[in-house]
Design an enzyme around this catalytic site. Structure first.
Site, PDB file in Angstrom:
ATOM      1  CB  CYS A   1      -0.987  -0.027   1.161  1.00  0.00           C
ATOM      2  SG  CYS A   1      -0.232  -0.018   2.801  1.00  0.00           S
TER       3      CYS A   1
ATOM      4  CG  ASN B   1       4.334  -1.670   5.230  1.00  0.00           C
ATOM      5  OD1 ASN B   1       5.432  -1.979   5.660  1.00  0.00           O
ATOM      6  ND2 ASN B   1       3.384  -2.559   5.094  1.00  0.00           N
TER       7      ASN B   1
ATOM      8  CB  CYS C   1      -3.750   1.574   6.998  1.00  0.00           C
ATOM      9  SG  CYS C   1      -3.443   3.053   7.995  1.00  0.00           S
ATOM     10  NE  ARG C   2      -4.487   1.535   1.682  1.00  0.00           N
ATOM     11  CZ  ARG C   2      -4.247   2.279   0.616  1.00  0.00           C
ATOM     12  NH1 ARG C   2      -5.085   2.222  -0.415  1.00  0.00           N
ATOM     13  NH2 ARG C   2      -3.196   3.063   0.558  1.00  0.00           N
ATOM     14  CB  SER C   3       0.194  -3.514   2.661  1.00  0.00           C
ATOM     15  OG  SER C   3       1.067  -2.629   3.330  1.00  0.00           O
TER      16      SER C   3
ATOM     17  CG  ASP D   1      -5.482   5.716   2.351  1.00  0.00           C
ATOM     18  OD1 ASP D   1      -5.469   5.379   3.558  1.00  0.00           O
ATOM     19  OD2 ASP D   1      -4.630   6.470   1.852  1.00  0.00           O
TER      20      ASP D   1
HETATM   21  P1  4NP Z   1      -1.830   2.784   4.040  1.00  0.00           P
HETATM   22  O1  4NP Z   1      -2.492   4.126   4.629  1.00  0.00           O
HETATM   23  O2  4NP Z   1      -1.240   3.141   2.711  1.00  0.00           O
HETATM   24  O3  4NP Z   1      -2.985   1.844   3.938  1.00  0.00           O
HETATM   25  O4  4NP Z   1      -0.781   2.355   5.066  1.00  0.00           O
HETATM   26  C1  4NP Z   1      -1.820   5.333   4.714  1.00  0.00           C
HETATM   27  C2  4NP Z   1      -0.889   5.548   5.709  1.00  0.00           C
HETATM   28  C3  4NP Z   1      -0.248   6.761   5.821  1.00  0.00           C
HETATM   29  C4  4NP Z   1      -0.540   7.765   4.924  1.00  0.00           C
HETATM   30  C5  4NP Z   1      -1.460   7.577   3.914  1.00  0.00           C
HETATM   31  C6  4NP Z   1      -2.111   6.344   3.813  1.00  0.00           C
HETATM   32  N1  4NP Z   1       0.104   9.019   5.055  1.00  0.00           N
HETATM   33  O5  4NP Z   1      -0.232   9.937   4.276  1.00  0.00           O
HETATM   34  O6  4NP Z   1       0.964   9.193   5.934  1.00  0.00           O
END
Ligand code: 4NP
Length: 157
Positions: free
Chosen positions: A11, A14, A16-18, A128
């Site tokens: 993702c 790294n 939340c989703r992945s 997201d």
């Molecule tokens: P992820 O979510 O890609 O599912 O881990 C996010 C985590 C952090 C951010 C954006 C999305 N960020 O902008 O810091």
């Protein structure tokens, strides 16, 4: 593709989703007696070394899949050699990964998460949840849990 053994979820951050995909698939594979190596990475470097977001850890706990130790890391070109299947959570992750591909064999390893979404699901990507509510985190866990069940069913067959 023959049944993949080394799977990498990707993702953006790294956190939340992945990592949720990683934790869910590892636990489900173990329960199903399927031997898989599962990892996750982010296309960005903002959260390298960090634990998953505490909201995602809470949502996973509630679903019965507790955090099992992953720390944030950035996707790199060598991941194409280390994994059989690389699963971006959305189209931005997919484009960023494909930019690093060295050849057609690398490109062939990249398959969108939505390939395993339930048939009735209208989404094209894992939403997201980072700027969302706790309900958004829970919805991601529900979606990824069903998708990981579909992976196990496919690879056990
Ligand atoms: P992820 O979510 O890609 O599912 O881990 C996010 C985590 C952090 C951010 C954006 C999305 N960020 O902008 O810091």
């Amino acid at each position: 593709m023959s049944s993949p053994k080394r799977i990498l979820f990707v993702c953006l951050g790294n956190i939340c989703r992945s990592p949720a995909g990683e934790i869910l698939l590892r636990a489900k594979a173990q329960a199903a007696g399927l031997e898989l190596t599962v990892d996750s990475a982010g296309t960005a470097n903002y959260h390298v070394g960090n634990m998953p977001d505490k909201r995602m850890r809470a949502a996973l706990d509630e679903a019965g899949y507790p955090y099992d130790g992953h720390r944030g890391r950035q996707f790199c070109r060598e991941d194409f050699s280390r994994f059989d299947l690389i699963i971006p959570q959305d189209e931005h992750n997919e484009a960023d990964i494909l930019r690093l591909a060295r050849n057609e064999a690398d490109r062939a390893k990249v398959v969108a998460m939505s390939r395993w979404f339930p048939q009735e699901c209208k989404l094209r990507a894992t939403p997201d949840p980072y700027y969302g509510s706790m309900e958004d985190f829970k919805a991601v866990v529900t979606l990824l849990s069903a998708s990981c069940d579909a992976m196990i069913a496919e690879w056990k067959a």
